[in-house]
Design a protein around this motif. Structure first.
Motif, short mmCIF file in Angstrom:
data_model
loop_
_atom_site.label_atom_id
_atom_site.label_comp_id
_atom_site.label_asym_id
_atom_site.label_seq_id
_atom_site.Cartn_x
_atom_site.Cartn_y
_atom_site.Cartn_z
N LEU A 29 5.60 6.69 -9.67
CA LEU A 29 4.23 6.36 -9.24
C LEU A 29 3.85 5.05 -9.92
CD1 LEU A 29 1.62 7.25 -7.74
CD2 LEU A 29 0.90 8.33 -9.88
N ASP A 30 3.50 4.06 -9.12
CA ASP A 30 3.08 2.78 -9.69
C ASP A 30 1.92 2.19 -8.88
OD1 ASP A 30 6.20 1.42 -8.50
OD2 ASP A 30 4.34 1.76 -7.41
N CYS A 31 1.35 1.14 -9.43
CA CYS A 31 0.17 0.50 -8.84
C CYS A 31 0.43 -1.01 -8.77
CB CYS A 31 -1.07 0.80 -9.68
SG CYS A 31 -2.54 -0.10 -9.18
N THR A 32 0.28 -1.58 -7.57
CA THR A 32 0.46 -3.02 -7.38
C THR A 32 -0.91 -3.67 -7.21
OG1 THR A 32 2.63 -2.72 -6.38
CG2 THR A 32 1.50 -4.81 -5.95
N VAL A 33 -1.21 -4.62 -8.08
CA VAL A 33 -2.51 -5.29 -8.10
C VAL A 33 -2.33 -6.71 -7.62
CG1 VAL A 33 -4.48 -5.95 -9.52
CG2 VAL A 33 -3.26 -3.83 -10.02
N SER A 34 -3.21 -7.15 -6.69
CA SER A 34 -3.18 -8.54 -6.22
C SER A 34 -4.41 -9.26 -6.74
CB SER A 34 -3.14 -8.60 -4.69
OG SER A 34 -4.32 -8.06 -4.15
N ARG A 88 1.44 3.46 -5.03
CA ARG A 88 2.70 3.73 -4.33
C ARG A 88 3.47 4.82 -5.05
NH1 ARG A 88 7.43 -0.71 -3.71
NH2 ARG A 88 7.29 -0.61 -5.97
N ALA A 89 3.92 5.82 -4.27
CA ALA A 89 4.83 6.85 -4.77
C ALA A 89 6.15 6.69 -4.04
CB ALA A 89 4.26 8.23 -4.54
N SER A 90 7.28 6.82 -4.77
CA SER A 90 8.57 6.59 -4.14
C SER A 90 9.63 7.53 -4.73
CB SER A 90 9.01 5.14 -4.32
OG SER A 90 9.08 4.81 -5.69
N VAL A 91 10.61 7.85 -3.91
CA VAL A 91 11.80 8.59 -4.34
C VAL A 91 12.93 7.60 -4.43
CG1 VAL A 91 13.43 10.40 -3.76
CG2 VAL A 91 11.01 10.73 -3.28
N ARG A 92 13.58 7.51 -5.64
CA ARG A 92 14.57 6.47 -5.89
C ARG A 92 15.88 7.08 -6.35
NH1 ARG A 92 11.69 1.35 -8.03
NH2 ARG A 92 9.68 1.49 -7.01
N ALA A 108 14.54 5.67 -1.24
CA ALA A 108 14.85 6.50 -0.07
C ALA A 108 13.60 6.85 0.72
CB ALA A 108 15.57 7.77 -0.51
N ALA A 109 12.47 6.99 0.04
CA ALA A 109 11.22 7.35 0.72
C ALA A 109 10.05 6.84 -0.11
CB ALA A 109 11.12 8.86 0.92
N LYS A 110 8.93 6.55 0.56
CA LYS A 110 7.77 6.08 -0.18
C LYS A 110 6.50 6.31 0.64
CE LYS A 110 8.41 1.35 1.42
NZ LYS A 110 8.68 -0.03 1.02
N ASP A 111 5.39 6.31 -0.07
CA ASP A 111 4.08 6.43 0.57
C ASP A 111 3.11 5.56 -0.23
OD1 ASP A 111 1.65 9.06 1.23
OD2 ASP A 111 2.11 7.21 2.32
N VAL A 112 2.19 4.90 0.48
CA VAL A 112 1.25 4.00 -0.19
C VAL A 112 -0.18 4.36 0.19
CG1 VAL A 112 2.87 2.08 -0.32
CG2 VAL A 112 1.40 2.29 1.65
N ALA A 113 -1.12 4.01 -0.69
CA ALA A 113 -2.55 4.19 -0.43
C ALA A 113 -3.30 3.00 -1.01
CB ALA A 113 -3.05 5.49 -1.05
N MET A 114 -4.28 2.51 -0.26
CA MET A 114 -5.07 1.36 -0.69
C MET A 114 -6.27 1.82 -1.51
SD MET A 114 -5.69 -1.94 -0.57
CE MET A 114 -4.70 -2.53 0.80
N LEU A 115 -6.43 1.26 -2.71
CA LEU A 115 -7.61 1.50 -3.54
C LEU A 115 -8.42 0.22 -3.58
CD1 LEU A 115 -6.04 3.39 -6.60
CD2 LEU A 115 -6.71 4.30 -4.38
N GLN A 116 -9.66 0.29 -3.15
CA GLN A 116 -10.50 -0.89 -3.12
C GLN A 116 -11.32 -0.97 -4.41
OE1 GLN A 116 -10.45 -3.26 -0.73
NE2 GLN A 116 -11.76 -4.43 -2.10
N PRO A 117 -11.13 -2.01 -5.24
CA PRO A 117 -11.90 -2.10 -6.49
C PRO A 117 -13.40 -2.12 -6.21
CG PRO A 117 -10.10 -3.67 -6.50
CD PRO A 117 -10.15 -3.10 -5.12
#
Length: 1026
Positions: free
Chosen positions: A61-66, A120-124, A136-145
């Motif tokens: 489980l990780d978080c990508t910030v732009s 983002r959650a992923s199976v690696r 192998a699989a992943k799912d993402v969700a947008m969090l609006q600050p």
């Protein structure tokens, strides 16, 4: 990027296709799903994650910030092992960084520069090396600050380390910097051409934000200590009793301090308001001279008013005059109440001439040195006096020539005829002798010849300098039509300059465009600005539009000033409403024809074109729509047809009388009512309007109401009909109801400016030009306590109205006719004249002509710069053409502006084109992604593809090319489908390349054994058989 690349190598395509058919699809059991992701970053959110795997793997489980800088960073939140088996649900506490969840407080850092956060959650699975892995699989969700003040405040631990406490105190003890507020207000920073009409510059001031400055201002209302400085250049005496220079209107629509007028004697009329709200006025003992720059200074010091004038002549010698008037009562000045007007306004016409910088020193009087007054930089750079001095010398020379030729013609009438007959009879030769006044320098010989020709043609009578100027301009147009390259500019430039000196405003405007664009001449922005000012001051419509555009956008060094732009736009907008009621052959309907649009070009016609003849045939057969189209084209000059009001009337009459068409009945009734192209016939007009109304044509209801209001003065009947038409969404009805409310003529109701405003707004939003002008007037000054000022929106309304002017339509028509005749240079010049006035379609066509550069009629360097500039101007319009967006994206991609590629801006252009349903935008975004450029998250969010930001390239390309394929443009289906198939084939090759390599390796290893086993088996079988 080439926006026409739709092809693919056929061999490669067929190879991928057969490869795809030979593959077998294997479905896996790896999956991961975020079951309850939050919409915004929350503290300690309990997140549930569903996951499963085929083999032992890792769930991450990780978080990508732009960030707004374009940088992205990934923050690891949790990791745990996945054991093969049935799907499982794990609940984890979402520990996001404090700066993403809480308010900044000195310990929690500020995070307002964060644009978005993707969870983002992923199976690696691990790869061959320790640092490699396979998702192998992943799912993402947008969090609006969340906005800063909407976030919770973090409750920190009770005991802080000493260093942390000092850090928090440091944030509190940092020096606070107040916002900058100037006590010197520049009401006008440029030069304004005043036509002497009811148009000017409206300025309103706001209270200070600083409590200290605002307190000083309020105290100074009844004890003003301030100064106004005004630079002015008069070209003509005031024709009325008084003309406006600078005045202030209060909330009761009364003149207030300060009011400065020019009288018809040339003196200054100064008026101020006392504490009792009564006014006091006095005249200056001195007069303002003509054709000199003068600085007028008005100083208010409690009970005294001082007025001074410093004038600078052609040799920059200064003349100083002043006067002082002491009042019995204190002057009052509340500069935030009401508004200031420079030049003409609603209640007073302005002076004729030019305004230079106007400065208001709100709470102070600067030290003055009358003898050492500095000429403003803008005044010196434009050099108006230098131009006028040169023109005066030329005009004097031409006057001498005209007078000499006129006297010669007068003498010829008396005795030359008899002498000439005697000379011819006896075949005597006469030596040609020129008088000294006939001599002319080389570049003025054409003007001298034209003056001589006109004098002989009209017998020395009625020849004037403006007539010679018109002849010079006509000659320059004739020369232009004969030339087909940029070299013709050098030949027509002297003719245009001389025509401009002789007061031909068309020549001045064309010169301004040439010098501002550098078309065939060296760019001279200051000279271009001067020439535009000269034409605008004489009320030339296109020059007014040009200057309005310059100050609206802040182009060519002109300061961006919406109030100044409004002063120009309002002038031509109000003239447009009058011009449309007084059609003439000099006006043409404004049509936005884009040169890349073949459908638009195909409907252009003229009186000899087959389309026009086909319409005439259909009209004679009783086709009402054909009759309407012919009448409209002839009346307004549409679709390439020259205006001919008399012929248009005949078509209106035939449609109304023979075919009983309600539209033609209405149009014919209106022209009978107004007397356009036919004598007025009120009873006949009313008859046709009633018939049109009975057939349900809504505009006829409005026209009948206007008849009752104007001719019968039956306001109740008029209002009743207008209310009925308004319910049927007639913009004319809403406008007329607004006028009735504004002027207090609505039966049984007092004047109501707010109701008038609401109807003006309604009518303007329905596309009525006059209503737009009235709405803009209200938004410029506002209605106290009811409607706030909206100067920026007011500019847009009058700009829109001004761009419907028929004189602009004539220039556009000349440009299009030249293009259809393959005269590319003339077309470019005419389109530039409209483009420099801010008309978006003309800006696009200039860019398109430079882009195509048919036959190489332009220098490649100039063409590249022209293309870049005008495509850039086009995309800044309210609704830019998508072709321009795509081409601008291509130029940014190629780096043609400054030599450096700007892929971010290119993607932004393609995105805008895609959102406007242009498939080329989707296609080019796909090409960018294929080339390895990671499309910005902001672009994907606007496209509705944010969930694909962290997806693999195949998913993103598939989505882009699918939208390209599924667009409404049928021509894009095949190329977009091929691009989509190419993506699929690449994906298959990528996904199964490892499997292919493994199969080949097994085959290579197993082949020798197989070859040994098979012969042995065959041998055993042979032996057993024996």
């Amino acid at each position: 990027m080439n926006n026409t690349v739709w092809t693919m190598d056929f061999y490669t395509l067929s190879k991928y296709f057969y490869f795809y058919l030979s593959m077998q699809v294997v479905w896996g059991l790896d999956e991961v799903t975020l079951l309850n992701p939050p919409e915004v970053p929350l503290p300690d959110h309990r997140l549930k994650i569903l996951y499963s795997c085929d083999e032992p793997a890792t769930v991450q489980l990780d978080c990508t910030v732009s960030y707004d800088t374009g940088i992205t960073s990934t923050i690891l939140l949790r990791q745990w092992s996945c054991i093969p088996g049935d799907p499982k649900i794990s609940t984890v506490v979402l520990n996001l960084p404090d700066w993403l969840v809480y308010q900044a407080d000195g310990i929690v850092p500020d995070s307002q520069w964060v644009l978005s956060c993707i969870l983002r959650a992923s199976v690696r699975y691990s790869g061959f090396a320790d640092t490699e892995f396979y998702v192998a699989a992943k799912d993402v969700a947008m969090l609006q600050p969340r906005p800063f003040y909407s976030r919770p405040v973090k409750q920190h631990q009770l005991c802080f380390p000493w260093s942390t406490k000092m850090l928090q105190l440091t944030q509190q003890l940092l020096p606070k910097q107040c916002p900058v507020e100037h006590e010197t207000v520049h009401l006008l920073s440029s030069i304004y051409a005043s036509t002497g009409e009811s148009f000017g510059i409206t300025k309103a001031l706001e209270p200070y934000s600083s409590d200290v400055l605002e307190s000083m201002r309020v105290k100074a209302i009844s004890f003003p200590w301030c100064m106004f400085s005004i630079w002015i250049f008069l070209t003509r005496k005031c024709p009325d009793s008084m003309c406006g220079i600078l005045h202030r209107i209060n909330s009761q629509n009364n003149y207030a301090t300060p009011t400065l007028f020019l009288t018809n004697s040339g003196q200054l009329h100064i008026q101020v308001t006392r504490e009792s709200e009564q006014s006091t006025a006095f005249l200056s003992p001195f007069k303002v001279p003509l054709n000199e720059w003068c600085q007028l200074s008005v100083m208010l010091q409690s009970k005294s008013v001082s007025v001074s004038m410093v004038c600078v002549d052609k040799q920059e010698q200064r003349t100083v005059q002043s006067t002082k008037h002491v009042l019995r009562h204190t002057v009052t000045l509340d500069d935030t109440q009401g508004y200031f007007v420079i030049g003409g306004g609603k209640f007073k016409k302005g002076v004729e001439g030019f305004f230079g910088p106007v400065v208001y020193y709100r709470n102070r009087i600067p030290p003055l040195s009358m003898a050492g007054v500095d000429i403003p930089d803008i005044v010196r750079a434009v050099n108006l006096t230098g131009w006028l001095q040169t023109c005066q010398e030329f005009r004097l020379e031409m006057n001498v020539k005209i007078r000499g030729y006129s006297l010669r013609m007068a003498d010829a009438e008396n005795c030359f005829y008899a002498f000439h007959k005697w000379m011819v009879k006896d075949r005597l030769t006469l030596k040609s002798q020129c008088e000294p006044w006939e001599a002319a320098v080389a570049h003025r010989r054409q003007a001298a010849k034209l003056a001589k020709l006109l004098s002989f043609k009209y017998g020395g009578r009625g020849v004037s300098l403006p007539a010679v100027g018109r002849a010079l301009f006509s000659l320059s147009l004739h020369t232009l039509s004969k030339g087909s390259s940029i070299g013709v500019v050098s030949r027509i430039l002297p003719l245009l300059l001389q025509a401009g000196c002789l007061a031909d405003n068309r020549a001045l405007h064309m010169l301004s465009v040439l010098y501002s664009t550098g078309l065939g001449v060296k760019k001279q922005p200051n000279k271009a600005f001067l020439l535009a000012l000269l034409a605008a001051q004489k009320d030339y419509r296109l020059a007014l539009l040009h200057l309005g555009h310059l100050h609206h956008q802040g182009l060519l060094g002109a300061p961006k000033d919406p109030d100044l732009a409004y002063g120009y736009y309002a002038n031509i907008a109000k003239q447009t409403t009058l011009d449309r009621h007084n059609p003439s052959p000099q006006q043409t309907f404004v049509e936005a024809v884009y040169l890349h649009n073949d459908d638009m070009l195909s409907v252009q016609t003229n009186e000899n074109h087959h389309i026009f003849h086909w319409l005439k045939l259909q009209a004679r057969r009783g086709a009402a729509q054909a009759e309407q189209a012919l009448a409209r084209m002839l009346f307004w000059g549409q679709q390439g047809v020259s205006p001919n009001i008399q012929k248009a009337v005949r078509h209106y009459e035939r449609g109304a009388v023979q075919w009983e068409d309600p539209v033609s009945m209405y149009d014919y009734g209106v022209i009978l009512l107004l007397g356009h192209g036919v004598e007025k016939d009120i009873p006949k007009a009313v008859t046709f309007l009633k018939k049109a109304m009975e057939k349900g044509f809504v505009p006829a209801i409005n026209a009948l109401a206007w008849y009752y209001e104007q001719f019968e003065h039956d306001y109740e009947q008029a209002v009743q009909l207008w209310e009925r038409a308004d319910l049927l969404k007639s913009p004319d009805a809403a406008l007329n109801l607004a006028v009735m409310y504004s002027q207090g003529r609505y039966p049984g109701k007092a004047a109501d400016q707010y109701m008038a405003y609401k109807y003006y707004l309604k009518s303007a939003e329905q596309g009525h030009i006059r209503a737009a002008v009235q709405l803009a007037d209200i938004w410029t000054i506002g209605i106290p306590d009811l409607v706030n000022r909206h100067p920026s929106d007011a500019v847009l309304w009058v700009k829109w109205a001004a761009e419907h002017n028929g004189y602009l339509g004539t220039v556009l028509r000349k440009a299009l006719d030249s293009y259809l005749k393959s005269d590319m240079f003339s077309s470019l010049l005419y389109y530039m004249m409209a483009a420099e006035s801010g008309y978006a379609a003309a800006q696009f066509n200039v860019a398109y002509l430079c882009d195509q550069n048919t036959g190489g009629f332009l220098d490649p360097t100039f063409a590249a710069h022209c293309m870049w500039r005008y495509y850039n101007l086009t995309i800044q319009s309210q609704k830019p053409d998508t072709y321009a967006l795509v081409r601008m994206g291509d130029l940014l991609y190629e780096g043609q502006g400054d030599g450096q590629k700007d892929l971010f801006s290119a993607a932004e252009m393609y995105k805008q084109a895609a959102l406007r349903k242009n498939p080329q935008g989707w296609y080019n975004l796909g090409l960018l992604a294929e080339e390895g450029y990671r499309l910005p998250l902001s672009v994907l969010i606007d496209l509705g593809l944010s969930e694909l930001y962290l997806a693999d390239e195949t998913l993103l390309l598939s989505a882009l090319y699918k939208r390209c394929r599924d667009s409404e443009d049928t021509d894009s289906y095949l190329p977009c489908s091929l691009a989509l198939l190419h993506v699929y084939l690449q994906s298959f090759q990528k996904d199964y390349s490892a499997a292919i390599k493994f199969s080949i390796a097994v085959a290579v290893v197993a082949a020798p054994t197989i070859f040994l086993i098979i012969p042995a088996v065959f041998r055993r079988r042979v032996l057993s058989v024996s």
